[in-house]
Design a protein around this motif. Structure first.
Motif, PDB file in Angstrom:
ATOM      1  N   TRP A 208      45.351  53.216  52.804  1.00  0.00           N
ATOM      2  CA  TRP A 208      44.163  53.738  53.258  1.00  0.00           C
ATOM      3  C   TRP A 208      44.510  55.362  53.402  1.00  0.00           C
ATOM      4  N   GLU A 209      45.973  55.104  53.901  1.00  0.00           N
ATOM      5  CA  GLU A 209      46.411  56.893  54.347  1.00  0.00           C
ATOM      6  C   GLU A 209      46.648  57.301  53.155  1.00  0.00           C
ATOM      7  N   ALA A 210      47.211  56.750  52.004  1.00  0.00           N
ATOM      8  CA  ALA A 210      47.476  57.487  50.627  1.00  0.00           C
ATOM      9  C   ALA A 210      45.973  57.935  50.028  1.00  0.00           C
ATOM     10  N   LEU A 211      45.230  57.137  49.927  1.00  0.00           N
ATOM     11  CA  LEU A 211      43.838  57.437  49.415  1.00  0.00           C
ATOM     12  C   LEU A 211      43.265  58.844  50.053  1.00  0.00           C
ATOM     13  N   SER A 236      42.353  43.524  49.197  1.00  0.00           N
ATOM     14  CA  SER A 236      41.067  43.028  49.745  1.00  0.00           C
ATOM     15  C   SER A 236      39.941  43.674  48.793  1.00  0.00           C
ATOM     16  N   ASP A 237      38.825  42.872  48.986  1.00  0.00           N
ATOM     17  CA  ASP A 237      37.615  43.531  48.411  1.00  0.00           C
ATOM     18  C   ASP A 237      37.285  44.829  48.712  1.00  0.00           C
ATOM     19  N   LYS A 241      37.248  48.036  46.168  1.00  0.00           N
ATOM     20  CA  LYS A 241      35.738  49.004  45.864  1.00  0.00           C
ATOM     21  C   LYS A 241      36.339  50.282  46.134  1.00  0.00           C
ATOM     22  N   ALA A 242      37.272  50.732  47.032  1.00  0.00           N
ATOM     23  CA  ALA A 242      37.733  51.872  47.185  1.00  0.00           C
ATOM     24  C   ALA A 242      38.432  52.398  45.822  1.00  0.00           C
ATOM     25  N   GLY A 247      37.810  55.439  40.279  1.00  0.00           N
ATOM     26  CA  GLY A 247      37.898  55.449  38.970  1.00  0.00           C
ATOM     27  C   GLY A 247      39.246  54.965  38.493  1.00  0.00           C
ATOM     28  N   ALA A 248      39.866  54.010  39.189  1.00  0.00           N
ATOM     29  CA  ALA A 248      41.006  53.422  39.137  1.00  0.00           C
ATOM     30  C   ALA A 248      40.874  52.147  38.117  1.00  0.00           C
TER      31      ALA A 248
END
Length: 356
Positions: A208-211, A236-237, A241-242, A247-248
């Motif tokens: 999450w920190e990287a994103l 995780s789901d 979703k993130a 666009g990954a």
């Protein structure tokens, strides 16, 4: 069908496993009979002839060199400089394979498009070099963030900041914690050179920190779903979703312990756990149900990632059997266009956008 595999550890196999990947797979296996230093001896599934037989004409190929602190029990190097030197030997192996006509580097959009044209003509595949996009699995070998520029200049185009355990720039599989200032600086340098962030292996905190701190292109070269196999190595789901929102594309891996729950390394067998290629389709389909389409899945087999037939789907003899995937997708109701996208189209669209 032309196929892209977004994760193979070719140079690790060549230099640490001492495999001449130009040889037929049977010759590689025969030479390893009786060896016990690696868990997959005499059971490897990847070689250049098998890649060509399976029309796997483009791969994301890794460098890897882990640094381990004195209290880290994982295998690795005792200084970042040693890890860097290990990755440079791997780089030279790729370059030697280019000189030998076996491989060709793919570093920009022109090289990508020319390579696709080459693999689309009618000449025999055994005369075609395998294209490779160079990726770094775990960033420990980047001595300082300033080394990102050096790596970009020799062709590095993707970085996964972490691998297993604690890392110098991020925390990986089976670890916890955040990236911190050094990781943020790494991400800034990656963004400056348009290097793709590979979210694979990041622990939840670092993911999450990287994103949050990276504004460039993000993919996940080889990952599966936590909803189906509950382990921190999986997404995780919410993470899926993130990634979709960014666009990954997520590459489906074929390591059996990630595919089926309750796998016990060294004891479980693919047959005993009913682990076949269709199980990977279960994971890919789960991602598609979240996305509402088939635009965010591909193949990232990891078939040479320190395991072989003993930990691969039982209906896969070599990497050429990736060509069984189109029929499996068709049986699930995927359209011809969706199938082409899974085999290569989604990765191509991603790269064309990232490198435009």
């Amino acid at each position: 069908m032309f196929t892209i595999d977004a994760h193979l550890d070719l140079s690790m196999n060549a230099l640490e496993w001492n495999r001449d990947l130009r040889q037929p797979i049977d010759a590689i296996r025969d030479r390893e009979i009786g060896l016990t230093d690696k868990p997959d001896r005499a059971r490897g599934t990847v070689s250049f002839p098998e890649l060509r037989r399976g029309k796997v004409g483009l791969v994301v190929a890794t460098q890897i060199g882990r640094y381990v602190a004195p209290d880290n029990p994982l295998p690795g190097w005792h200084s970042p400089e040693q890890a860097w030197a290990q990755t440079q030997g791997q780089r030279i192996w790729y370059e030697t394979m280019v000189e030998d006509g076996e491989m060709t580097p793919i570093r920009n959009l022109d090289e990508l498009e020319n390579h696709i044209v080459l693999w689309s003509d009618d000449t025999p595949v055994d005369e075609k070099p395998i294209g490779y996009i160079l990726s770094l699995e775990g960033a420990d070998s980047i001595v300082t963030p300033a080394y990102v520029e050096r790596a970009y200049e020799y062709g590095l185009r993707a970085i996964g900041p972490a691998h297993y355990g604690p890392g110098r720039y991020a925390q990986g599989t089976d670890a916890t914690g955040f990236m911190g200032p050094a990781g943020h600086e790494l991400l800034k340098e990656m963004e400056r050179f348009n290097i793709i962030l590979d979210a694979t292996h990041l622990c939840d905190d670092s993911f999450w920190e990287a994103l949050d701190h990276f504004n460039g292109s993000v993919w996940a070269s080889h990952n599966l779903c936590r909803a189906l196999v509950n382990h921190n190595r999986q997404f995780s789901d919410d993470q899926i979703k993130a990634l979709i929102e960014r666009g990954a594309v997520i590459g489906g891996a074929l390591d059996a312990w990630m595919m089926v729950p309750n796998w016990v390394r060294g004891q479980s067998t693919p047959e005993g756990m009913n682990c076949n290629l269709a199980v990977m389709i279960d994971h890919l389909d789960h991602i598609c149900q979240i996305a509402g389409n088939a635009d965010h899945i591909g193949i990232g087999s990891d078939l040479d990632g320190a395991f072989g037939k003993e930990q691969s789907p039982y209906d896969l003899e070599t990497i050429a059997d990736l060509q069984k995937i189109p029929d499996l997708l068709s049986q699930r109701g995927y359209s011809d266009e969706d199938i082409r996208n899974v085999m290569h189209g989604n990765w191509l669209r991603f790269l064309r956008t990232a490198w435009a």
